[in-house]
Each structure stands twice: as structure tokens, then as C-alpha cells.
Scaffold this motif. Structure first.
Motif, PDB file in Angstrom:
ATOM      1  N   VAL A 181     -26.973 -29.405 -57.318  1.00 62.07           N
ATOM      2  CA  VAL A 181     -25.850 -28.740 -57.997  1.00 62.07           C
ATOM      3  C   VAL A 181     -24.997 -28.300 -57.015  1.00 62.07           C
ATOM      4  O   VAL A 181     -25.389 -27.951 -55.746  1.00 62.07           O
ATOM      5  CB  VAL A 181     -26.143 -27.777 -58.824  1.00 62.07           C
ATOM      6  CG1 VAL A 181     -26.787 -27.897 -60.397  1.00 62.07           C
ATOM      7  CG2 VAL A 181     -27.024 -26.570 -58.257  1.00 62.07           C
ATOM      8  N   ASP A 182     -23.569 -28.376 -57.047  1.00 60.87           N
ATOM      9  CA  ASP A 182     -22.615 -27.461 -56.200  1.00 60.87           C
ATOM     10  C   ASP A 182     -22.720 -26.004 -56.532  1.00 60.87           C
ATOM     11  O   ASP A 182     -22.597 -25.732 -57.745  1.00 60.87           O
ATOM     12  CB  ASP A 182     -21.239 -28.136 -56.108  1.00 60.87           C
ATOM     13  CG  ASP A 182     -21.355 -29.471 -55.862  1.00 60.87           C
ATOM     14  OD1 ASP A 182     -22.157 -29.903 -54.828  1.00 60.87           O
ATOM     15  OD2 ASP A 182     -20.520 -30.384 -56.548  1.00 60.87           O
ATOM     16  N   GLU A 218     -24.697 -20.526 -41.922  1.00 67.42           N
ATOM     17  CA  GLU A 218     -24.425 -22.077 -41.747  1.00 67.42           C
ATOM     18  C   GLU A 218     -23.683 -22.713 -42.856  1.00 67.42           C
ATOM     19  O   GLU A 218     -22.963 -23.755 -42.712  1.00 67.42           O
ATOM     20  CB  GLU A 218     -25.714 -22.624 -41.391  1.00 67.42           C
ATOM     21  CG  GLU A 218     -26.121 -22.381 -39.762  1.00 67.42           C
ATOM     22  CD  GLU A 218     -27.500 -23.026 -39.492  1.00 67.42           C
ATOM     23  OE1 GLU A 218     -27.879 -23.911 -40.196  1.00 67.42           O
ATOM     24  OE2 GLU A 218     -27.927 -22.474 -38.333  1.00 67.42           O
ATOM     25  N   CYS A 219     -23.950 -22.289 -44.072  1.00 66.98           N
ATOM     26  CA  CYS A 219     -23.639 -23.474 -45.111  1.00 66.98           C
ATOM     27  C   CYS A 219     -22.389 -22.570 -45.737  1.00 66.98           C
ATOM     28  O   CYS A 219     -21.990 -23.412 -46.841  1.00 66.98           O
ATOM     29  CB  CYS A 219     -24.782 -23.589 -46.221  1.00 66.98           C
ATOM     30  SG  CYS A 219     -25.260 -22.139 -47.015  1.00 66.98           S
ATOM     31  N   ARG A 231     -16.687 -32.854 -50.993  1.00 70.87           N
ATOM     32  CA  ARG A 231     -17.541 -31.415 -51.000  1.00 70.87           C
ATOM     33  C   ARG A 231     -18.874 -32.045 -50.391  1.00 70.87           C
ATOM     34  O   ARG A 231     -19.554 -32.719 -50.787  1.00 70.87           O
ATOM     35  CB  ARG A 231     -17.703 -30.993 -52.130  1.00 70.87           C
ATOM     36  CG  ARG A 231     -18.157 -29.554 -52.135  1.00 70.87           C
ATOM     37  CD  ARG A 231     -18.568 -28.981 -53.413  1.00 70.87           C
ATOM     38  NE  ARG A 231     -18.658 -27.632 -53.686  1.00 70.87           N
ATOM     39  CZ  ARG A 231     -19.713 -27.053 -53.098  1.00 70.87           C
ATOM     40  NH1 ARG A 231     -20.940 -27.863 -52.769  1.00 70.87           N
ATOM     41  NH2 ARG A 231     -20.198 -25.664 -53.357  1.00 70.87           N
ATOM     42  N   ASP A 232     -19.384 -31.221 -49.457  1.00 73.10           N
ATOM     43  CA  ASP A 232     -20.783 -31.405 -49.017  1.00 73.10           C
ATOM     44  C   ASP A 232     -21.768 -30.457 -50.011  1.00 73.10           C
ATOM     45  O   ASP A 232     -21.366 -29.213 -50.202  1.00 73.10           O
ATOM     46  CB  ASP A 232     -20.956 -30.607 -47.627  1.00 73.10           C
ATOM     47  CG  ASP A 232     -22.509 -30.550 -47.027  1.00 73.10           C
ATOM     48  OD1 ASP A 232     -23.234 -31.063 -47.769  1.00 73.10           O
ATOM     49  OD2 ASP A 232     -22.558 -30.568 -45.652  1.00 73.10           O
ATOM     50  N   ARG A 233     -22.635 -31.142 -50.496  1.00 75.68           N
ATOM     51  CA  ARG A 233     -23.391 -30.550 -51.577  1.00 75.68           C
ATOM     52  C   ARG A 233     -24.252 -29.294 -51.046  1.00 75.68           C
ATOM     53  O   ARG A 233     -24.543 -28.277 -51.824  1.00 75.68           O
ATOM     54  CB  ARG A 233     -24.250 -31.582 -52.350  1.00 75.68           C
ATOM     55  CG  ARG A 233     -25.317 -30.750 -53.391  1.00 75.68           C
ATOM     56  CD  ARG A 233     -25.619 -31.899 -54.374  1.00 75.68           C
ATOM     57  NE  ARG A 233     -24.449 -31.596 -55.389  1.00 75.68           N
ATOM     58  CZ  ARG A 233     -24.563 -32.305 -56.463  1.00 75.68           C
ATOM     59  NH1 ARG A 233     -25.390 -33.308 -56.791  1.00 75.68           N
ATOM     60  NH2 ARG A 233     -23.394 -32.013 -57.304  1.00 75.68           N
ATOM     61  N   LYS A 234     -24.459 -29.331 -49.772  1.00 75.80           N
ATOM     62  CA  LYS A 234     -25.321 -28.214 -49.366  1.00 75.80           C
ATOM     63  C   LYS A 234     -24.465 -26.994 -48.806  1.00 75.80           C
ATOM     64  O   LYS A 234     -25.122 -26.057 -48.269  1.00 75.80           O
ATOM     65  CB  LYS A 234     -26.059 -28.645 -48.003  1.00 75.80           C
ATOM     66  CG  LYS A 234     -27.238 -29.765 -48.447  1.00 75.80           C
ATOM     67  CD  LYS A 234     -28.432 -29.443 -47.704  1.00 75.80           C
ATOM     68  CE  LYS A 234     -29.656 -30.109 -48.397  1.00 75.80           C
ATOM     69  NZ  LYS A 234     -31.023 -30.079 -47.855  1.00 75.80           N
ATOM     70  N   THR A 235     -23.193 -27.131 -49.162  1.00 74.16           N
ATOM     71  CA  THR A 235     -22.463 -25.879 -48.555  1.00 74.16           C
ATOM     72  C   THR A 235     -22.452 -24.934 -49.973  1.00 74.16           C
ATOM     73  O   THR A 235     -22.776 -25.356 -51.321  1.00 74.16           O
ATOM     74  CB  THR A 235     -20.822 -26.145 -48.546  1.00 74.16           C
ATOM     75  OG1 THR A 235     -20.554 -26.992 -49.455  1.00 74.16           O
ATOM     76  CG2 THR A 235     -20.807 -27.087 -47.348  1.00 74.16           C
TER      77      THR A 235
END
Ligand code: NAD
Length: 301
Positions: A181-182, A218-219, A231-235
Motif C-alpha cells: 500500500v501507499d 530516508e523515505c 509515486r515511489d511505493r516505499k515513500t
């Protein structure tokens, strides 16, 4: 006036000291059921006034002392009058040491440097503390840990029971949902708030990041504008609203494919912080030395 514990008589039958509470070793004993006398530091402040109201309104706790800085215009005034509930027979004074003579627990909502000084005084008086002061530096947190070797201390930058429950629910949700999930964190506060995002929003981000094995530094993405790319999912995204008189709202959104979970907390007044602090006060009164937070108070560890 019926609830007054006279600060000049620490040996009154109603007065239960911390050592008596510890010696009883039994949370249900009649002794522990007695009234806990509380000294409030920063008593004329916004939270101090809420705390005076909350403690005075509840059974089993009573305002026994009220402390303020030396140059406040309120020294000598009845703290109940300052809090808007009428006289309660407790005058605002400057000496915490003297005020602690009548205290079973000390509540401190002031500023970081005075809070650390007060922790030293409470340590010398063997008086447990509930600390709501925010913004302690890492050195000051270390000093608090040191004081907590000898006294029980609850320190939580957000004393709201609801927010602390949300912290736990966020951890559960993030672990269950994983990287599928985001995560977006949206917070809203009144127009006078000067920092962003709120400390509570950041804490929510830390909890989610920790549960997902990420480092928030970092995220985290703070706001978006222009050509951002996909969108980067890991943010973990943060959005801030500052408007009107909003007391404080936080929503954490877990958005996947075909479904979305939103966990929202809305504060309607500062009374919820005071209620949480009073709950922490009852809890800490019979704990052994150590540094605790609201997760401990609520049994959510
Ligand atoms: P405030 O400025 O209205 O009140 C602080 C009071 O502390 C003032 O009356 C001030 O005179 C007094 N004070 C300062 N130095 C003192 C000293 N040396 N001795 C005695 N009294 C002293 O601020 P506030 O809005 O009541 O907030 C106080 C603190 O509580 C802040 O750190 C705030 O961020 C924090 N806070 C925490 C929570 C929570 O849930 N943990 C909730 C709200 C506010």
C-alpha cells in the motif's frame, strides 16, 4: 471546596505518599483507593489550567500544589480561580521543593530546561512524575532517563488516549499491510501553529516506517508540487493543513489496489490531553522507578 487536600498537612489521613503506595504492593488495596495529591507545575499555563480543571473534577485525585515561574503575575493567586473553576484553596507558588511536601505525584507541562530541573527536585523528593513537555533534546532525554533510575516517570509528547491508541493500531495495520500500500499522513491544525508537520504526525510516520523496516528520514516526502513523477511505493507522504481554529486532526491513509484504509483521530479540545495526563497520574503513582510512556499506561506494549 470539598475536594481540597490542604498542602500544609502531608500527614492527613487522605494523603497517600508514593512510598506508601509502593509498600502496599496492591493496586486494589484501600490505601491505593485513597485520594492522590497532585502538584501541577506550569499551573497557570494553557495545559496547566486544563489540568487543574481535570484533576479537581475527578474522584481519587486532588490538586495539592501549584507551581509557576518566579516572574509570573499569578504567584499567590488561588489556582482554581486562575483555571476558571473558583477557589480551591491551593495557592500558586514558585518553590517546587516546598510544593512537593504535599504531593503524591507531580505533573509538569512547562518547557524543556525547567522540566529537567524539576525532575531533579522530584528525584530528591522520591516523587513520581507525569511529564507532557515537548521538545526535549537528546541530552535532556538522557537526563530524564537518569532521574528515572530513582523515580517513576511517564513522559509522552501526546497524552491523548485516542492518539496513543492510534499509534498501536497504526503499527498493527502497517505490519499486516506491508509494502502493498501507499502510506500518506495528513494533518490539520489551527492557523497559530508554527511548526509542520506536527510532532504527532512525525511520530505516526516513525511508527509506520518502523513497522515496515524503513527509515523515516530516508523515505519521508513532505508535500508535492510540479512534475513529481510517479509515486515511489516505499515513500511515506506528509500533507499539512493550517487553517482557522482546528485543534488537531491526523489521518493515516493506507491506499492499495481496490481498497483504502484511513485511520483518523480528531481532537476537539485540549481536555483530552489533560484527561490522559490524569490517567497517567493514577497509573504512575504505584509504579517502580523507570521511564514510561502512554503505551505503558494504556497496557499496549
Ligand atoms: P504555556 O506556555 O501556556 O504554559 C507553560 C507554563 O509553564 C507557563 O504558565 C509558564 O509560566 C510555566 N513555566 C515556565 N517555566 C517554568 C518554571 N521554571 N517553573 C514553573 N513554571 C514554569 O504552554 P502549554 O500550551 O500549556 O504547553 C506546555 C508544554 O506542554 C509544551 O511543551 C507543550 O508542547 C506541551 N503540551 C503537551 C501535550 C501532551 O499531550 N503531552 C499537550 C499540549 C501541550
Amino acid at each position: 471546596m470539598g475536594k481540597i487536600i490542604d498542602g500544609s498537612d502531608p500527614f492527613s489521613p487522605e494523603h497517600v505518599t508514593h512510598s506508601a503506595l509502593l509498600e502496599s504492593g496492591n493496586e486494589e488495596s484501600p490505601e491505593v483507593m485513597n485520594t492522590i495529591p497532585i502538584t501541577i507545575v506550569g499551573a497557570a499555563g494553557r495545559m496547566g489550567r486544563m489540568l487543574v480543571q481535570a484533576v479537581h473534577a475527578e474522584a481519587g485525585v486532588a490538586v495539592a500544589g501549584a507551581v509557576e515561574r518566579e516572574d509570573t503575575p499569578h504567584l499567590g493567586a488561588d489556582v482554581g480561580t486562575i483555571a476558571g473553576i473558583g477557589e480551591i484553596g491551593v495557592r500558586i507558588e514558585h518553590s517546587l521543593d516546598r510544593a512537593l511536601a504535599a504531593a503524591g505525584v507531580c505533573i509538569d507541562f512547562t518547557l524543556p530546561a525547567p522540566t529537567i530541573e524539576h525532575a531533579g527536585t522530584c528525584r530528591s523528593r522520591c516523587c513520581p512524575m507525569v511529564i507532557g513537555t515537548t521538545g526535549l533534546s537528546s541530552d535532556q532525554l538522557e537526563a530524564l532517563e537518569d532521574a528515572a533510575r530513582d523515580i517513576a516517570v511517564v513522559h509522552a509528547p501526546n497524552m491523548s488516549v485516542g492518539v496513543n491508541l492510534c499509534f498501536k493500531l497504526l503499527d498493527i495495520a502497517a505490519r499486516a499491510l506491508g509494502d502493498g500500500v501507499d502510506v500518506e499522513i495528513i494533518e490539520a491544525h489551527h492557523r497559530n501553529k508554527v511548526d509542520a508537520p506536527s510532532g504527532t504526525a512525525v511520530r505516526m510516520g516513525e511508527i509506520v516506517a518502523g513497522a515496515l523496516g524503513r527509515d523515516l528520514a530516508e523515505c519521508a516526502v513532505y508535500g508535492r508540487e510540479g512534475h513529481t513523477g510517479i509515486r515511489d511505493r516505499k515513500t511515506i507522504g506528509f500533507e499539512t493543513i493550517r487553517a482557522g481554529d482546528v485543534v488537531g486532526e491526523h489521518t493515516v491513509m493506507f491506499a492499495g489496489e481496490g481498497e483504502r484504509i484511513e485511520l483518523t483521530h480528531r481532537a476537539a479540545s485540549r481536555a483530552n490531553f489533560a484527561a490522559g495526563a490524569v490517567r497517567a497520574t493514577r497509573w504512575v503513582a504505584h509504579r517502580p522507578p523507570g521511564l514510561y510512556d502512554m503505551q505503558d499506561v494504556l497496557g499496549l506494549r
